[in-house]
Design an enzyme around this catalytic site. Structure first.
Site, PDB file in Angstrom:
ATOM      1  N   ASP A  60     -11.720   1.560   3.142  1.00 50.74           N
ATOM      2  CA  ASP A  60     -11.751   0.306   3.068  1.00 50.74           C
ATOM      3  C   ASP A  60     -13.106  -0.159   2.664  1.00 50.74           C
ATOM      4  OD1 ASP A  60      -9.551  -1.601   3.441  1.00 50.74           O
ATOM      5  OD2 ASP A  60      -9.729  -1.136   6.011  1.00 50.74           O
ATOM      6  N   LYS A  83       0.612  -1.248  -0.195  1.00 52.02           N
ATOM      7  CA  LYS A  83       0.109  -0.112  -0.120  1.00 52.02           C
ATOM      8  C   LYS A  83       0.728   1.207   0.018  1.00 52.02           C
ATOM      9  CE  LYS A  83      -3.619  -2.685   2.463  1.00 52.02           C
ATOM     10  NZ  LYS A  83      -4.296  -2.809   3.426  1.00 52.02           N
ATOM     11  N   GLN A 107      -5.281  -1.874   9.586  1.00 50.01           N
ATOM     12  CA  GLN A 107      -5.112  -3.221   8.851  1.00 50.01           C
ATOM     13  C   GLN A 107      -5.668  -4.356   9.657  1.00 50.01           C
ATOM     14  OE1 GLN A 107      -3.879  -3.572   5.926  1.00 50.01           O
ATOM     15  NE2 GLN A 107      -4.021  -5.689   5.997  1.00 50.01           N
TER      16      GLN A 107
HETATM   17  N1  GUN Z   1      -6.778  -7.463   5.997  1.00 51.80           N
HETATM   18  C1  GUN Z   1      -6.687  -7.933   4.910  1.00 51.80           C
HETATM   19  N2  GUN Z   1      -7.141  -7.610   3.868  1.00 51.80           N
HETATM   20  C2  GUN Z   1      -7.559  -6.392   4.395  1.00 51.80           C
HETATM   21  C3  GUN Z   1      -8.233  -5.259   3.682  1.00 51.80           C
HETATM   22  O1  GUN Z   1      -8.741  -5.040   2.496  1.00 51.80           O
HETATM   23  N3  GUN Z   1      -8.275  -4.047   4.431  1.00 51.80           N
HETATM   24  C4  GUN Z   1      -7.791  -4.214   5.815  1.00 51.80           C
HETATM   25  N4  GUN Z   1      -7.912  -2.968   6.459  1.00 51.80           N
HETATM   26  N5  GUN Z   1      -7.309  -5.245   6.350  1.00 51.80           N
HETATM   27  C5  GUN Z   1      -7.053  -6.104   5.515  1.00 51.80           C
END
Ligand code: GUN
Length: 278
Positions: free
Chosen positions: A119, A52, A96
């Site tokens: 998200d 990211k 996350q």
């Molecule tokens: N953990 C695994 N996939 C994701 C996601 O798309 N967003 C977040 N915040 N955590 C994750």
């Protein structure tokens, strides 16, 4: 032999348009800003967050990762979210997942301002998505829809979704339904999985079990989207028996290099969207 859908390439080309949007925003003194909260030392989470950061940097989004030990209390995390909600310079907030057991995940998600929920996990955004209203869409489902549209018309197609997670399975079915597909959901209690998956024009598999979908479970000519990420003998593989299914499908996403790059790109898309709203 199926077309192998190059998610990296589709994502890179989408990021070019995002880059242009960021340049235009910066010319108006708006710098899209994303805050990522990373708790604990789960290697997969660290790896996703690095991806990211890299994508944000490439596009010109100002991203900051806030790292915490897993002893952080729920109250400390909620207080931090409040501060970011109030900070007008912050456009996107992402915590996350998964979180340590002593922290209530849904309480955290609901604390994030729906306007900054890049998200697309907040119930307000999930509800708007269900109603087909313009909102921040969850990244993996949105990326899957974008990939599918590079291959085929969606309206009238039978989409079979295997897996019903809150993050992928459930919302991706809803997005395809909004595009006038006929959608079937399958999960661990589904009686005859193969009988269902063989009806799919578009088969989306998001379970997290290597080898779950074998070639006999796929209709010839189907579009197969593999969302699984499994580590098998040190290698990353999806949920689909890739080599065999490739011979039967018309198009298939590889793992890695299929859905993954699209997820991150849609996160960048959401951040740019929020910044563009001004
Ligand atoms: N953990 C695994 N996939 C994701 C996601 O798309 N967003 C977040 N915040 N955590 C994750």
């Amino acid at each position: 032999m199926a077309v192998v859908i190059d998610g990296k390439q589709v994502a890179a080309s989408y990021r070019e348009t995002l880059k242009e949007r960021v340049t235009a925003l910066r010319a108006r003194n708006i710098v899209p800003k994303l805050k990522v909260v990373l708790i604990g030392d789960d290697p997969a989470s660290h790896s996703y967050v690095r991806g990211k950061e890299r994508a944000a940097q490439e596009i010109g989004i100002d991203s900051q990762v806030l790292r915490f030990d897993e002893t952080i209390s729920e109250k400390e995390l909620l207080d931090l979210i409040d501060l970011m909600n109030e900070d007008e310079e912050v456009h996107g907030i992402l915590v996350q997942l998964p979180l340590p057991k002593h922290i209530d995940e849904s309480r955290v998600i609901m604390r994030i301002s729906p306007e900054k929920d890049v998200d697309g996990f907040h119930p307000e955004n999930v509800g708007k998505m269900m109603l087909g209203l313009d909102t921040l869409l969850p990244c993996t489902p949105h990326g899957i829809l974008h990939l599918a549209k590079t291959q085929t018309e969606i309206a009238g197609k039978h989409v079979v979704v295997v897996g019903r997670s809150q993050i992928v399975g459930k919302p991706v079915g809803m997005l395809f339904l909004n595009e006038s597909a006929t959608v079937t959901y399958c999960h661990s209690k589904t009686k005859d999985l193969g009988e269902m998956t063989r009806q799919a024009d578009i088969l989306i598999v998001a379970v997290g079990r290597a080898g779950l979908v074998t070639a006999d479970m796929v209709k010839p000519g189907a579009l197969v989207i593999d969302v699984g990420v499994n580590r098998v003998e040190g290698r990353l593989v999806g949920d689909v028996d890739y080599e065999a299914v490739k011979e039967k499908a018309s198009a298939i996403t590889p793992v890695p290099g299929g859905v993954g790059p699209m997820t991150i790109t849609m996160l960048m898309h959401n951040t740019v969207e929020v910044a563009s709203r001004g």
